[in-house]
Design a protein around this motif. Structure first.
Motif, PDB file in Angstrom:
ATOM      1  N   GLN A 138      -6.290  -2.055  -5.918  1.00 36.84           N
ATOM      2  CA  GLN A 138      -7.245  -0.982  -5.838  1.00 36.84           C
ATOM      3  C   GLN A 138      -6.662   0.300  -5.939  1.00 36.84           C
ATOM      4  O   GLN A 138      -5.722   0.608  -5.036  1.00 36.84           O
ATOM      5  N   GLU A 139      -6.901   1.088  -6.815  1.00 38.66           N
ATOM      6  CA  GLU A 139      -6.467   2.686  -6.633  1.00 38.66           C
ATOM      7  C   GLU A 139      -7.755   3.295  -6.108  1.00 38.66           C
ATOM      8  O   GLU A 139      -8.760   3.705  -7.118  1.00 38.66           O
ATOM      9  N   ALA A 140      -7.710   3.897  -4.950  1.00 39.05           N
ATOM     10  CA  ALA A 140      -8.719   4.676  -4.291  1.00 39.05           C
ATOM     11  C   ALA A 140     -10.141   4.084  -4.862  1.00 39.05           C
ATOM     12  O   ALA A 140     -10.177   2.976  -4.501  1.00 39.05           O
ATOM     13  N   VAL A 197      -0.614   0.608   6.783  1.00 39.64           N
ATOM     14  CA  VAL A 197      -1.174  -0.751   6.297  1.00 39.64           C
ATOM     15  C   VAL A 197      -0.233  -2.020   6.181  1.00 39.64           C
ATOM     16  O   VAL A 197      -0.406  -2.810   6.475  1.00 39.64           O
ATOM     17  N   GLU A 198       0.857  -1.397   5.472  1.00 41.80           N
ATOM     18  CA  GLU A 198       1.926  -2.563   5.335  1.00 41.80           C
ATOM     19  C   GLU A 198       2.513  -3.159   6.242  1.00 41.80           C
ATOM     20  O   GLU A 198       2.629  -4.267   6.694  1.00 41.80           O
ATOM     21  N   ASP A 199       2.682  -2.099   7.559  1.00 38.13           N
ATOM     22  CA  ASP A 199       3.309  -2.486   8.692  1.00 38.13           C
ATOM     23  C   ASP A 199       2.392  -3.587   9.726  1.00 38.13           C
ATOM     24  O   ASP A 199       2.517  -4.522   9.926  1.00 38.13           O
ATOM     25  N   ALA A 200       0.942  -3.148   9.618  1.00 34.02           N
ATOM     26  CA  ALA A 200      -0.049  -3.807  10.335  1.00 34.02           C
ATOM     27  C   ALA A 200      -0.239  -5.144   9.833  1.00 34.02           C
ATOM     28  O   ALA A 200      -0.466  -6.215  10.482  1.00 34.02           O
ATOM     29  N   PHE A 201      -0.082  -5.390   8.567  1.00 35.08           N
ATOM     30  CA  PHE A 201      -0.508  -6.615   7.839  1.00 35.08           C
ATOM     31  C   PHE A 201       0.661  -7.618   8.092  1.00 35.08           C
ATOM     32  O   PHE A 201       0.550  -8.673   8.467  1.00 35.08           O
ATOM     33  N   GLY A 202       1.896  -6.673   7.880  1.00 29.33           N
ATOM     34  CA  GLY A 202       2.965  -7.705   8.247  1.00 29.33           C
ATOM     35  C   GLY A 202       3.011  -8.344   9.790  1.00 29.33           C
ATOM     36  O   GLY A 202       3.385  -9.427  10.042  1.00 29.33           O
ATOM     37  N   THR A 247      -2.706  -3.416  -2.668  1.00 27.43           N
ATOM     38  CA  THR A 247      -2.681  -4.543  -3.666  1.00 27.43           C
ATOM     39  C   THR A 247      -2.639  -5.564  -2.759  1.00 27.43           C
ATOM     40  O   THR A 247      -1.847  -5.606  -1.766  1.00 27.43           O
ATOM     41  N   ALA A 248      -3.404  -6.590  -3.055  1.00 32.25           N
ATOM     42  CA  ALA A 248      -3.446  -7.954  -2.145  1.00 32.25           C
ATOM     43  C   ALA A 248      -3.072  -9.123  -3.385  1.00 32.25           C
ATOM     44  O   ALA A 248      -3.765  -9.214  -4.128  1.00 32.25           O
ATOM     45  N   ASP A 249      -1.908  -9.804  -2.905  1.00 32.62           N
ATOM     46  CA  ASP A 249      -1.620 -10.720  -3.735  1.00 32.62           C
ATOM     47  C   ASP A 249      -1.530 -12.270  -3.210  1.00 32.62           C
ATOM     48  O   ASP A 249      -1.291 -12.249  -2.078  1.00 32.62           O
ATOM     49  N   HIS A 250      -1.908 -13.286  -4.234  1.00 33.74           N
ATOM     50  CA  HIS A 250      -2.248 -14.476  -3.542  1.00 33.74           C
ATOM     51  C   HIS A 250      -3.329 -14.524  -2.628  1.00 33.74           C
ATOM     52  O   HIS A 250      -3.517 -15.348  -1.650  1.00 33.74           O
ATOM     53  N   SER A 266       0.869  -1.224  -0.049  1.00 30.44           N
ATOM     54  CA  SER A 266      -0.002   0.022   0.000  1.00 30.44           C
ATOM     55  C   SER A 266       0.901   1.293   0.074  1.00 30.44           C
ATOM     56  O   SER A 266       2.062   1.292   0.468  1.00 30.44           O
ATOM     57  N   ASP A 267       0.257   2.322  -0.385  1.00 27.12           N
ATOM     58  CA  ASP A 267       0.884   3.807  -0.344  1.00 27.12           C
ATOM     59  C   ASP A 267       1.034   4.015   1.157  1.00 27.12           C
ATOM     60  O   ASP A 267       1.752   5.260   1.512  1.00 27.12           O
TER      61      ASP A 267
END
Length: 412
Positions: free
Chosen positions: A367-369, A11-16, A352-355, A6-7
């Motif tokens: 997803q963009e906005a 979000v990225e830190d929380a998901f990790g 972006t979610a992958d797999h 994510s930008d």
């Protein structure tokens, strides 16, 4: 492995954090004799609880824990016997033994009406995600679904209105009407009623569901908000937490002005008197996503993220909210279809979610906005029909990518 970018660095830190912490709770093979399972309940109790498994199941699926979901749901299904008046047991150890803390004998064990319907609803939801026929055809699960809306209701419906009642004592070992054990002793509660309504709809029994909803809308409204439940003395309009917010979560309050006023009431009371337990907050993003109050949903996701609480339900549901919630994923794997409908708040410009697994399909969803969605089908057994927002369906073969604009003059 499921990945998220994510930008927004939060979000990225929380998901990790959430992905690692949730996978750390997996107990499959951790000791001899363990069922395929994961920790679902208090960190101090080496057990899995029905309410927690129900709410952790979507996050677990996204993390590849389908075998664990199936084994635990089936174990609960097998525990609902005539001697227990069709209630499933409340908790098990990872090797499948009954948790004695919550079970003394067949007439004295922890039981809460919402769990009966929750297990059916969430199990059928796993069929939506996986398309695995075992969720429909397994004899223990199939029998449980029938009993949950049949024999269970008949055994506990003293007044014959088609809705089961609890004792009204508030004693969890005798049976409660609600998941909120801190509430006044209710005979019928909004969360149990909402889940019964949702299960009937999921099973295609729309007439029965419609009757429950019609009575609720007619009788439980005081002009400002819905009652949290009914005691032996009548409707109780006090603040109910789960017995209130499960009502819009599962659609019992319908749509329109009255529902919006009720959501306003919920938001106001959450500010004034929030729940004391962190796991109660884990439902709130789902409530507000369902009714397109996406900024409110993001507020409560941030609350869960910022807590970094070790209660397993937090990490599992953070995974769910960041992927299925923010992207607005509604799967129907058996029909080879998926809906994607952005719920990104202003704080997130790209996600972006992958797999992401929907049945046998492996997907990348970006997803963009609110204006652009890109879906790549890495692999799968055939074409997948993807509907993005209000746009028409897009049929994607494995190895193909579609980029869909939902931009319009109204939202430009």
């Amino acid at each position: 492995m499921l990945a998220l970018s994510s930008d927004n660095p939060v979000v990225e830190d929380a998901f990790g954090w959430a992905r690692k912490r949730a996978l750390d709770w997996v107990q499959t093979g951790a000791a001899p004799g363990n069922l395929p399972s994961y920790w679902a309940g208090y960190p101090s109790r080496a057990m899995f609880y029905s309410r927690d498994v129900c709410h952790q199941a979507t996050g677990a699926h996204l993390l590849g824990l389908d075998a664990e979901n199936f084994a635990m749901f089936r174990h609960f299904a097998r525990s609902a016997t005539p001697a227990r008046k069709w209630y499933p047991l409340w908790a098990f150890h990872f090797d499948g033994r009954i948790a004695a803390l919550d079970y003394h004998h067949d007439e004295h064990f922890v039981r809460e009406i919402p769990a009966v319907f929750d297990l059916t609803y969430r199990a059928l939801e796993q069929y939506d995600w996986t398309g695995d026929r075992r969720w429909l055809d397994d004899p223990d699960l199939a029998a449980y679904y029938r009993h949950s809306v049949g024999e269970f209701v008949d055994a506990h419906d003293a007044d014959g209105d088609g809705v089961p009642e609890a004792s009204g004592t508030g004693d969890i070992f005798v049976g409660t009407a609600t998941y909120n054990e801190r509430e006044a002793p209710l005979v019928v509660a909004g969360d149990g009623l909402a889940l019964q309504y949702a299960v009937l709809r999921k099973l295609g029994r729309h007439d029965e569901a419609g009757r429950i909803q019609a009575r609720f809308l007619d009788d439980w409204w005081n002009g400002e908000w819905f009652a949290r439940g009914r005691t032996k003395d009548g409707l109780d309009f006090g603040w109910g937490l789960e017995s209130h917010w499960f009502v819009p979560l599962f659609g019992l309050s319908g749509t329109g002005e009255r529902n919006e006023r009720f959501l306003d009431y919920l938001e106001k009371r959450l500010d004034e008197q929030p729940p004391e337990n962190i796991e109660a907050f884990s439902y709130l993003p789902e409530v507000f996503f369902r009714h397109r109050r996406d900024e409110s949903a993001w507020r409560w996701i941030r609350h869960l993220i910022d807590s970094r609480d070790d209660y397993p339900e937090v990490s599992f549901t953070v995974v769910q909210h960041l992927v299925a919630g923010l992207l607005g994923l509604v799967p129907d794997a058996a029909a080879a279809s998926l809906i994607v409908d952005s719920h990104l708040p202003a704080a997130i410009g790209r996600l972006t979610a992958d797999h992401v697994r929907v049945g046998e399909w492996d997907l990348r969803i970006s997803q963009e906005a609110r204006h652009t969605t890109e879906i790549t089908v890495h692999s799968g057994p055939g074409p997948l029909t993807v509907t993005v927002g209000a746009t028409g369906p897009h049929i994607l073969e494995p190895g193909r990518t579609a980029r869909v604009s939902t931009q319009s003059k109204d939202n430009s």
